[in-house]
Design a protein around this motif. Structure first.
Motif, PDB file in Angstrom:
ATOM      1  N   UNK A  35      55.781   5.726 -27.596  1.00  0.00           N
ATOM      2  CA  UNK A  35      54.751   5.216 -28.499  1.00  0.00           C
ATOM      3  C   UNK A  35      54.217   6.281 -29.452  1.00  0.00           C
ATOM      4  N   UNK A  36      54.355   7.542 -29.095  1.00  0.00           N
ATOM      5  CA  UNK A  36      53.839   8.620 -29.940  1.00  0.00           C
ATOM      6  C   UNK A  36      54.674   8.812 -31.197  1.00  0.00           C
ATOM      7  N   UNK A  37      54.097   9.582 -32.117  1.00  0.00           N
ATOM      8  CA  UNK A  37      54.795   9.902 -33.361  1.00  0.00           C
ATOM      9  C   UNK A  37      56.091  10.650 -33.049  1.00  0.00           C
ATOM     10  N   UNK A  41      53.501  13.943 -28.566  1.00  0.00           N
ATOM     11  CA  UNK A  41      52.272  13.831 -29.346  1.00  0.00           C
ATOM     12  C   UNK A  41      51.158  13.088 -28.602  1.00  0.00           C
ATOM     13  N   UNK A  42      51.472  12.511 -27.439  1.00  0.00           N
ATOM     14  CA  UNK A  42      50.430  11.851 -26.654  1.00  0.00           C
ATOM     15  C   UNK A  42      50.169  12.587 -25.340  1.00  0.00           C
ATOM     16  N   UNK A  43      50.821  13.725 -25.157  1.00  0.00           N
ATOM     17  CA  UNK A  43      50.837  14.291 -23.807  1.00  0.00           C
ATOM     18  C   UNK A  43      50.033  15.570 -23.653  1.00  0.00           C
ATOM     19  N   UNK A  44      49.485  15.731 -22.456  1.00  0.00           N
ATOM     20  CA  UNK A  44      48.581  16.848 -22.179  1.00  0.00           C
ATOM     21  C   UNK A  44      48.990  17.515 -20.867  1.00  0.00           C
ATOM     22  N   UNK A 107      53.176  19.663 -26.599  1.00  0.00           N
ATOM     23  CA  UNK A 107      53.695  18.926 -27.750  1.00  0.00           C
ATOM     24  C   UNK A 107      54.975  19.596 -28.257  1.00  0.00           C
TER      25      UNK A 107
END
Ligand SMILES: Cc1cc2nc3c(=O)[nH]c(=O)nc-3n(C[C@H](O)[C@H](O)[C@H](O)COP(=O)(O)OP(=O)(O)OC[C@H]3O[C@@H](n4cnc5c(N)ncnc54)[C@H](O)[C@@H]3O)c2cc1C
Ligand code: SF4
Ligand code: SF4
Lengths: 432, 98
Positions: A35-37, A41-44, A107
């Motif tokens: 789902x991220x770009x 990009x959504x991960x930590x 990222x």
């Protein structure tokens, strides 16, 4: 034409990337949806990378993976309001190649990993959220995405969609997470000149330091803090169980701000430029809170399956290892001409049982309960320890025997002798 | 010691692609927040300060600064009053470092 793949992998974190890489390398047709770009990009993450799990998948990863520093020193601090007591372990053995642990920036790392997945031949499509699983009775036959005409079919779907695991929930494979089984972590990254980091942490070149913290920084909540050195930045964060955040009515960023102001921590980040603030959940319920891991046409890997060893702060390596075992199961079954049914996918469970993943998770299965029901580990003990150290180290004309007596008295006043022994026993049993 | 923190200042460092007019989080029954819920935990524990308790007792959520963690959904465990989806693909928080 109906689009159909051998396998669809949902999510491009370490678990999904590992599965997709492995499957593509074996020649299966793989679609990976993220789902991220981009992947990452959504991960930590903190982020410590454990080389062993990655090495099994990408033996030459050290050649071009975006790694920050290899860890040569581990500090464990127990903090009270104005002091810390702890241990430092530093060894030149950690300076011998191949290094065992690295810091990294998620990222960048995920993006690198995803390039490897694409090179291996998987079709990776980002900016696409999977909204539902397509079911035929209880069998998963594909996914529904938020793109137009977004139905795509596959013989198996690997759910690598992370801690929230919405898809399995919507399909009724497992219930909603409980606040006692997840930690919420908040984190910042502070940029500092490379030389300054090396001075402050007494390291050179690519050497790095890890500081793990417990004590008053979590205000009695079950949780830990951390500070990791990257090449030109440090990451600092704190995480506690959601049930405790709720019970204690605590705001996570206020907790982080207080931690940053601690007199032992503040000088380490002073002058840094904060460039990002993140938050993410960590599934810490352990073995007893794990959901079903497979069924007809589906498997769960990584955080979505509660694969985190909270005691040792391991998650990404379990994600990679579970992703690998899920892929290997499908590859074997395909070779044997067997279908991806629940009965046949049991092999995934057997692979996990034989690996360090389940062995470790079983070993620590009672840990979450011990900590939930014994908050003294996070509030009384740090204070008691700190006070004891201060008493012994203050030279004030009082003899040492009297000081020891005072410390013993303090310990017993705050926690009966019976309680102290009981705590030691509980911890020992849980760690055993 | 208490430190005053403005979460807006933290979020200001982050990168977002907001899907205007399509919030991905909403309250299912506003009345429950106002009358049934004791804790209002979402208003305290959201790490992005997206949830507010208004002076009139109403609870509101504005998900523009959302970090997509899932806390508000899971912490509302007595009332299950949060409708929570991921943003459309490509939208929402875009971590530069993560
Ligand atoms: C603050 C913090 C510190 C940590 N520190 C460490 C550490 O030092 N070392 C360590 O080993 N582990 C650490 N962990 C744990 C580690 O980050 C996780 O265990 C690991 O990221 C899990 O990988 P995963 O692939 O299962 O999930 P994720 O990395 O969460 O990936 C899931 C992916 O799926 C995507 N996705 C989700 N739903 C959908 C959907 N419906 N459609 C399309 N895509 C979707 C997401 O965008 C995401 O890219 C830490 C975690 C946190 C939060
Ligand atoms: S915790 Fe749930 S019920 Fe309570 S105010 Fe928040 S959303 Fe409403
Ligand atoms: S998902 Fe997390 S950041 Fe977003 S509104 Fe809910 S609690 Fe806040």
């Amino acid at each position: 034409m109906v689009e159909k793949f051998d396998v669809i992998v949902v999510g491009a974190g370490p678990s999904g990337n590992s599965a997709a890489l492995r499957l593509a390398q074996a020649g299966l047709s793989v679609l990976q949806l993220e789902r991220g770009e981009t992947s990452g990009s959504k991960n930590v993450q903190g982020a410590i990378l454990y080389a062993d799990a990655l090495e099994k998948l990408i033996p030459d990863f050290r050649e071009d993976a975006p790694l920050e520093r290899h860890i040569i020193e581990q500090r464990m601090w127990v903090l009270d309001d104005d002091s810390y007591i702890g241990s430092h372990y530093r060894s030149d053995a950690f300076n011998k190649q191949p290094y065992n642990r690295y810091t990294m920036i998620r990222s960048q790392f995920d993006k690198w990993f995803s390039e490897r997945v694409q090179k291996a031949g998987a079709l990776v499509i980002c900016e696409t959220t999977v909204t539902n699983l397509l079911l035929d009775n209880q069998r998963v036959i594909g996914v529904q995405t938020d793109r137009q005409g977004g139905e795509i079919y596959a013989d198996a779907v690997i759910l690598a969609d992370g801690v929230n695991s919405l898809l399995a929930k919507k399909a009724g494979f497992h219930p909603e997470l409980q606040p006692k089984d997840v930690a919420l972590a908040v984190k910042e990254i502070h940029f500092l000149p490379q030389e300054l980091i090396e001075q402050r942490f007494n390291v050179k070149d690519d050497e790095g330091v890890v500081i793990e913290m417990v004590g008053k920084i979590t205000k009695g909540m079950m949780g830990t803090g951390f500070l990791y050195t990257n090449r030109e930045s440090v990451t600092i964060g704190v995480g506690c169980m959601l049930s405790d955040f709720k019970k204690q009515n605590t705001t996570p960023y206020a907790l982080l701000e207080q931690m940053k102001a601690h007199p032992a921590i503040q000088p380490l980040i002073q002058g840094g430029e904060m460039k990002e603030y993140t938050a993410h959940l960590i599934p810490e319920g352990g073995y007893n809170a794990m959901p079903d891991l497979y069924g007809d046409g589906w498997m769960i890997v990584g955080d979505a399956g509660m694969f985190v060893n909270a005691v040792h702060r391991e998650g990404s390596n379990l994600a990679m290892t579970t992703g690998m075992h899920a892929a290997d199961t499908l590859i074997e079954l395909r070779k044997e001409g067997k279908e991806f049914s629940k009965t046949n996918l049991k092999r995934y469970q057997s692979k996990l049982d034989e690996s360090f993943v389940m062995k470790d998770l079983k070993k620590y299965k009672d840990m979450p309960d011990v900590f939930h029901t014994n908050p003294q580990f996070f509030n009384d003990y740090p204070e008691m320890l700190s006070k004891a150290a201060r008493t012994m180290l203050t030279v004030d004309g009082v003899d040492k025997k009297t000081k020891e007596k005072e410390i013993r008295h303090d310990f017993r006043r705050r926690r009966s002798l019976f309680g102290l022994v009981g705590d030691a026993f509980k911890l020992w049993r849980a760690f055993e | 010691m208490s430190v005053v923190v403005k979460v807006e200042e933290k979020l200001f460092q982050n990168r977002y692609k907001v899907d205007s007019g399509r919030p991905h989080i909403s309250i299912i029954e506003e009345d429950k927040c106002r009358n049934a819920c004791q804790s209002h935990a979402c208003t305290v524990c959201c790490p992005a300060g997206c949830w507010t308790m208004e002076g009139n007792g109403n609870v509101t959520v504005i998900s523009d600064g959302c970090l997509e963690c899932g806390t508000c959904r899971i912490i509302c465990d007595e009332h299950h009053n949060v409708s929570w989806e991921y943003p459309r693909g490509g939208y929402g928080i875009l971590f530069k470092f993560g």
